[in-house]
Design an enzyme around this catalytic site. Structure first.
Site, PDB file in Angstrom:
ATOM      1  N   SER A 212       0.793  -1.226   0.000  1.00 17.90           N
ATOM      2  CA  SER A 212       0.000   0.000   0.000  1.00 17.90           C
ATOM      3  C   SER A 212       0.825   1.277   0.000  1.00 17.90           C
ATOM      4  CB  SER A 212      -0.968   0.001   1.180  1.00 17.90           C
ATOM      5  OG  SER A 212      -0.267  -0.198   2.383  1.00 17.90           O
TER       6      SER A 212
ATOM      7  N   HIS B  72      -5.144  -3.012  -3.278  1.00 21.32           N
ATOM      8  CA  HIS B  72      -4.630  -2.077  -4.299  1.00 21.32           C
ATOM      9  C   HIS B  72      -4.342  -2.780  -5.625  1.00 21.32           C
ATOM     10  CE1 HIS B  72      -4.166   1.142  -1.339  1.00 21.32           C
ATOM     11  NE2 HIS B  72      -3.800   0.180  -0.510  1.00 21.32           N
TER      12      HIS B  72
ATOM     13  N   LYS C 152     -11.527   1.087  -2.998  1.00 19.22           N
ATOM     14  CA  LYS C 152     -10.465   1.753  -3.771  1.00 19.22           C
ATOM     15  C   LYS C 152     -10.890   1.813  -5.247  1.00 19.22           C
ATOM     16  CE  LYS C 152      -7.348   0.444  -0.097  1.00 19.22           C
ATOM     17  NZ  LYS C 152      -7.600   1.585   0.782  1.00 19.22           N
TER      18      LYS C 152
END
Ligand SMILES: Cc1ncc(COP(=O)(O)O)c(C=O)c1O
Length: 418
Positions: free
Chosen positions: A204, A232, A263
C-alpha cells in the site's frame, strides 16, 4: 492551540473548559496530552483535510480546485454517473440502512448479487462481503488461525493484516519484504506447524507487487494456506484488473483472495473470495462479520455497478497503467528515482519535516498529495505517496511531476514549532 492541516484550530486539552467531561487532572489525560505534544514535535501528528466535493481527479479543497494525486479511487468511480444512478435507485428501493448484522436483517438481495459478482470476477466458488477491508482482515485471520498455528506475514503488510494476526493468537513470523528466501528459511525453522502465508498483493505504500509465484510455491511445498490482500491490486493490475493472479497468469492458485471495494471499485466494504467451505466457515467464525451491522444497500449497489463497469470497460485499467508509466518517466527525466507497476508511486523524501513542507508547497500550487510518515512508513522514511487515476491527463501528470521534483529538491525551510 495548534492548527491542523486545514489551517483550522484543533482541540488542545489545555483550552478545553474544565468540567467538559475529560477528568482534567486525571493521569491518562495528561499522558495523552504529552504524547500529542511529542507527536507534534516530531512532525508525526496527524489531522484531517476537509474535501468539499466528490472524490475525483479534481477536488475542491478550501474553496480551490486541486489536482487530486492521493486518492485510491484509481478508476475514478466515486463520482461516476452510471454508478451514482444505480446507487440512487437502490436508495429509493431499499432505503439507507441494513438494520442489522448480516446474520440477522443485514443481508439484502444486493449483498447476494454482489457476492456472486465478486466470486465470478475473481474466478472462485464463493465470496463474502465484510464492512471494510480492515474488518475483512481482522475477521478472516483470527477465524482461520489460532494458538498453535503460525502466520508468516510480510514486514510491509497493511495494518489490518497486522491486527488480524495479533487477534488470532497464532504465532506471527515476520519475513523480510517480498523475500522468498527469507520466508523459506523461516518456514523451515517451524517444521510441521500448520498455518498460513499472508501478503499484500500490491503493497500500500511502496506500490510494488508480491512475488506470487514464489509465495504460492512455498505454500504448496510446505502445506500452508496462501492469502493475498488485493486492496490495491483489484482494478489496477492484470490485463483486465482482476489482480495478482491475472498479472502473473496464475488463475486459481491462491487459497484466499481478500480485497476491498473502497479503492478502484469506488464504493466501500471488504470481501473474501475462495472455496464454498471457506465462505461457509467464515460466516460462522469471523467475528467482524457476525457482530457488526452490515453495510448499506446503497453501498452494495455502487459496488455491483462498479464491478460491472470494470468488467465491461477494461480500457480503464490500461489507461491507468499508461498514466503510471508516463508519470514515472516524467519524474525520472527530472532526476527522481521512481518506478511502479501499480497505481501507487512513492517519492522518497526521508525526513518527516521536509516531507510535510514539500506536501504543503504542492498544496499551495493546487496539487493534493500528502506526506506519509511513521508509523505508516518507518521513521525517517517519509514519502510523498502519489496515487494515480485513469482519468488524469498526461499534461496534468507532467505538470505535477515538475512541481513535485521542485518541492522535494528545494532547500529546507526552518519551520517554527507549533
Ligand atoms: C492493503 C490494504 N488492506 C486493507 C485495507 C483496508 O481496507 P478498507 O479501507 O476497505 O478498510 C487497506 C486500506 O487502506 C489496504 O491498503
Amino acid at each position: 492551540m495548534y492548527k491542523d492541516q486545514s489551517g483550522r484550530k484543533s482541540l488542545d486539552i489545555e483550552s478545553t473548559p474544565a468540567g467538559a467531561g475529560m477528568g482534567r487532572n486525571h493521569e491518562k489525560w495528561k499522558r495523552m496530552e504529552e504524547e500529542l505534544r511529542c507527536l507534534r514535535r516530531e512532525n508525526l501528528c496527524r489531522s484531517t483535510r476537509t474535501i468539499e466535493s466528490a472524490q475525483k481527479s479534481h477536488v475542491r479543497y478550501r474553496g480551490r480546485d486541486m489536482l487530486m494525486l492521493a486518492s485510491n479511487s484509481y478508476l475514478d468511480f466515486c463520482d461516476e454517473e452510471r454508478i451514482k444512478e444505480y446507487a440512487s435507485r437502490a436508495l429509493m428501493e431499499y432505503g439507507t440502512g441494513s438494520g442489522g448484522s448480516r446474520l440477522t436483517t443485514g443481508t439484502t438481495a444486493l449483498h447476494i448479487r454482489l457476492e456472486e459478482a465478486l466470486a465470478r470476477f475473481k474466478g472462485r466458488e464463493a465470496a463474502l462481503v465484510f464492512n471494510s477491508g480492515f474488518a475483512a482482515n481482522t475477521g478472516i485471520l483470527p477465524a482461520l488461525c489460532r494458538e498453535g498455528d503460525v502466520i508468516y506475514s510480510d514486514e510491509l503488510n497493511h495494518a489490518s493484516i497486522i491486527d488480524g494476526c495479533r487477534q488470532s493468537k497464532a504465532r506471527t513470523v515476520i519475513y523480510r519484504h517480498n523475500d522468498m528466501e527469507d520466508l523459506e528459511k523461516k518456514i523451515l525453522a517451524h517444521p510441521g506447524e500448520t498455518g498460513l502465508i499472508v501478503s499484500d498483493g500490491v503493497f500500500s505504500m511502496d506500490g510494488d507487487i508480491v512475488d506470487l509465484p514464489g509465495l504460492v510455491r512455498l505454500a504448496d511445498t510446505y502445506g500452508l494456506l496462501s492469502m493475498i490482500d488485493e486492496a490495491h491490486a483489484t482494478g489496477v493490475i492484470g490485463r483486465s484488473g482482476r489482480g495478482c493472479e491475472e498479472y502473473y497468469h496464475m488463475e486459481g492458485r491462491t487459497d484466499i483472495l481478500m480485497g476491498t471495494l473502497s479503492k478502484a471499485i469506488g464504493a466501500e466494504g471488504g470481501y473474501v473470495c475462495g472455496s464454498r467451505i471457506l465462505v461457509e466457515y467464515l460466516k460462522n467464525k469471523a467475528r467482524s462479520y457476525i457482530f457488526s451491522t452490515s453495510l448499506s444497500p446503497v453501498t452494495m449497489a455502487a459496488a455491483i455497478r462498479g464491478l460491472e463497469l470494470l468488467d465491461q470497460e477494461p480500457w480503464r485499467v490500461q489507461r491507468l497503467s499508461e498514466n503510471v508509466a508516463w508519470f514515472c518517466e516524467c519524474l525520472r527525466r527530472h532526476g527522481l528515482e521512481v518506478s511502479s507497476h501499480s497505481a501507487i508511486v512513492p517519492i522518497f523524501v526521508g525526513d518527516e519535516g521536509r516531507a510535510i513542507e514539500a506536501s504543503e508547497r504542492l498544496m499551495e500550487q493546487g496539487i493534493f498529495i500528502p506526506a506519509i510518515r511513521y508509523p505508516t512508513v518507518r521513521k525517517g522514511g517519509a514519502i510523498l505517496r502519489a496515487a494515480l487515476m485513469a482519468s488524469h491527463t498526461r499534461q496534468e501528470l507532467a505538470g505535477a511531476a515538475r512541481a513535485i521534483t521542485r518541492a522535494v529538491t528545494a532547500p529546507a525551510v526552518a519551520v517554527p514549532d507549533f
